[in-house]
Each structure stands twice: as structure tokens, then as C-alpha cells.
Design a protein around this motif. Structure first.
Motif, PDB file in Angstrom:
ATOM      1  N   LYS A  28      29.810  34.736  39.404  1.00  0.00           N
ATOM      2  CA  LYS A  28      31.246  34.860  39.120  1.00  0.00           C
ATOM      3  C   LYS A  28      31.671  34.035  37.902  1.00  0.00           C
ATOM      4  CE  LYS A  28      32.708  36.098  43.803  1.00  0.00           C
ATOM      5  NZ  LYS A  28      31.385  36.435  44.304  1.00  0.00           N
TER       6      LYS A  28
ATOM      7  N   LEU B 200      34.946  37.491  35.439  1.00  0.00           N
ATOM      8  CA  LEU B 200      36.172  37.461  36.245  1.00  0.00           C
ATOM      9  C   LEU B 200      37.383  37.918  35.445  1.00  0.00           C
ATOM     10  CD1 LEU B 200      35.723  34.156  38.283  1.00  0.00           C
ATOM     11  CD2 LEU B 200      35.559  36.501  39.120  1.00  0.00           C
TER      12      LEU B 200
ATOM     13  N   ASN C  41      37.075  41.651  35.990  1.00  0.00           N
ATOM     14  CA  ASN C  41      37.354  42.011  37.378  1.00  0.00           C
ATOM     15  C   ASN C  41      37.575  40.739  38.186  1.00  0.00           C
ATOM     16  OD1 ASN C  41      37.633  43.126  39.870  1.00  0.00           O
ATOM     17  ND2 ASN C  41      35.519  43.842  40.060  1.00  0.00           N
ATOM     18  N   PRO C  42      38.820  40.390  38.474  1.00  0.00           N
ATOM     19  CA  PRO C  42      39.114  39.161  39.221  1.00  0.00           C
ATOM     20  C   PRO C  42      38.445  39.106  40.590  1.00  0.00           C
ATOM     21  CG  PRO C  42      41.103  40.022  38.200  1.00  0.00           C
ATOM     22  CD  PRO C  42      40.042  41.067  38.025  1.00  0.00           C
ATOM     23  N   ALA C  43      38.076  40.279  41.132  1.00  0.00           N
ATOM     24  CA  ALA C  43      37.384  40.297  42.426  1.00  0.00           C
ATOM     25  C   ALA C  43      35.937  39.831  42.297  1.00  0.00           C
ATOM     26  CB  ALA C  43      37.425  41.695  43.030  1.00  0.00           C
TER      27      ALA C  43
ATOM     28  N   GLU D  88      33.295  41.583  41.490  1.00  0.00           N
ATOM     29  CA  GLU D  88      32.384  42.542  42.102  1.00  0.00           C
ATOM     30  C   GLU D  88      31.976  43.635  41.115  1.00  0.00           C
ATOM     31  OE1 GLU D  88      34.569  43.992  45.429  1.00  0.00           O
ATOM     32  OE2 GLU D  88      34.307  42.163  46.614  1.00  0.00           O
TER      33      GLU D  88
ATOM     34  N   CYS E 289      37.461  48.970  37.609  1.00  0.00           N
ATOM     35  CA  CYS E 289      36.711  48.035  38.459  1.00  0.00           C
ATOM     36  C   CYS E 289      36.559  48.561  39.886  1.00  0.00           C
ATOM     37  CB  CYS E 289      37.433  46.688  38.538  1.00  0.00           C
ATOM     38  SG  CYS E 289      37.718  45.898  36.956  1.00  0.00           S
ATOM     39  N   GLY E 290      35.413  48.269  40.466  1.00  0.00           N
ATOM     40  CA  GLY E 290      35.179  48.600  41.866  1.00  0.00           C
ATOM     41  C   GLY E 290      34.590  49.984  42.021  1.00  0.00           C
TER      42      GLY E 290
END
Length: 222
Positions: free
Chosen positions: A37, A42, A45-47, A49, A62-63
Motif C-alpha cells: 500500500k 494509494l 486507488n485509496p482502497a 486493491e 479501480c476495483g
């Protein structure tokens, strides 16, 4: 240039990687150690992932669900959801089966313990989790066998995202030699057909420095 953030330990990213190949979408691939991370990732994508897909206009998607749906809608020339609403629903059902049920019961139990912990942590694998995963995979192979006994591919007569998801997850488990193919010839025949597609070669070339793959991992005639 489009950019795709990927790591071979992430089954969702593996699926998107194959989808990009199937749709002939050129990308610059960047391997991301997502468990660390880092700040730069980040920011995308702040998650924290995978997968993450960046378009030519710097648009960031993202995702898994968002990236998958975006690629299907933005590049519809080759459809991996199905030609009808019912086919699309069945594809999504089996896709979700692999992304949730198979992932929780098998992928994370086996490759999570054997591969992820070897590369991403100092923790020792939990043998009981591996045992549970090896036990659970038999039920999934039985179901795959039932599906392909009645269909050409998992969700119908044409290859779909359901098959790509199955390949993404099973290839990780197959890396460590934990898929009992000999007991499930119908599932093996389906996987051999999938494995022979040019798009799958990008997965079969992936290797992890800490662990060598099983001899059957990249063998098309297994």
C-alpha cells in the motif's frame, strides 16, 4: 498509453489481464505489490486493491467490478457476458461463484497460504487452511464437471467471463499442484481447452521467485 496495475497473486487482476488479451487491448503493465500500500498506488486507488486500469486520457478505474464492467462497455467488439439477458445473468452468476465462493473456500485457503505468505509476509502457512482448501476443491471440480457435461463452456455455448474467472483462480491453485485433475476428466478437458487459448499464456508465464511451479502448471498437454 493505457496502464494496468497487476500482480499475479491477485486472481481478480489475473482475470482482467486475460480479458485485456482477449479483447486485444494494449496496455503498459505495472506489477504492484498491493499489500505494501505505497503512497503512489494509494493515490490511484485509496482502497489499496487491485486491479486498477488507467485509460489513455488518464481516467482511473479501480476495483474488479468497475474495471470489468468498464472494459465490457468501452470495448464491446468482443463480448464476454453473453448475447442475451439470460446468458449474461448466468455468466455473472458463475463469475461471482469464482470471485466469492471459490476464492474464499479454495484460492485463499491454498494459494493464500502457500504463495502469498511466502512472498508477502513472514508468517508460516497454516496447514489446516491448506487441508480445508484441498478438501473444498473437490466439490467445485464436481460442479465444473457437471456444467461442462451439459454445455460447451461454463455458462453456455460460448466462452465467457465465467471461464476466464475459473482459469484465473484455478491456475493459482494449479501452480502448487493442488488440483486433482486425474479424478475429474471433464473439468480437466475444459481447463485444457481454456489453457490452450493464446490469452492464457500470459498467466502461465507468471512465476514466483520463492516457489517453483508444479510441472503441469504451464504444460498444455497435462
Amino acid at each position: 498509453m493505457r496502464v494496468f496495475y497487476y500482480h499475479p497473486l491477485c486472481p481478480s487482476a489475473r482475470l482482467i489481464k486475460v480479458l485485456l488479451k482477449e479483447k486485444h487491448i494494449d496496455v503498459e503493465e505495472r506489477t504492484e505489490r498491493f499489500w505494501e500500500k505505497g503512497n503512489s498506488f494509494l493515490a490511484l486507488n485509496p482502497a489499496g486493491e487491485l486491479p486498477v486500469f488507467v485509460e489513455e486520457d488518464s481516467k482511473v478505474i479501480c476495483g474488479f467490478n468497475a474495471v470489468y464492467e468498464y472494459l465490457e462497455e468501452a470495448y464491446p467488439e468482443q463480448n464476454f457476458l453473453g448475447a442475451s439477458l439470460l446468458e449474461s445473468a448466468e455468466t455473472r452468476r458463475i463469475l461471482d461463484w469464482f470471485q466469492t465462493k471459490f476464492n474464499n473456500e479454495v484460492t485463499q485457503k491454498i494459494s493464500g497460504e502457500k504463495l502469498f505468505k511466502a512472498l508477502a509476509s513472514m508468517e508460516a502457512p497454516i496447514s489446516e487452511n491448506i487441508r480445508i482448501g484441498v478438501h473444498n476443491i473437490t466439490f467445485h471440480l464436481e460442479y465444473i464437471s457437471w456444467l461442462v457435461e451439459h454445455r460447451s463452456w461454463l455458462a453456455g455455448s460460448e466462452i465467457s467471463a465465467a471461464d476466464l474467472a475459473g482459469g484465473a483462480h484455478l491456475s493459482l491453485v494449479d501452480y502448487t499442484g493442488d488440483v486433482p485433475w486425474v479424478d475429474y476428466p471433464l473439468a480437466k478437458e475444459w481447463y485444457a481447452k481454456l489453457k490452450s487459448r493464446p490469452s492464457q499464456r500470459c498467466l502461465l508465464l507468471d512465476q514466483f521467485s520463492a516457489i517453483a511451479p508444479a510441472s503441469v502448471y504451464s504444460d498444455l498437454d497435462f
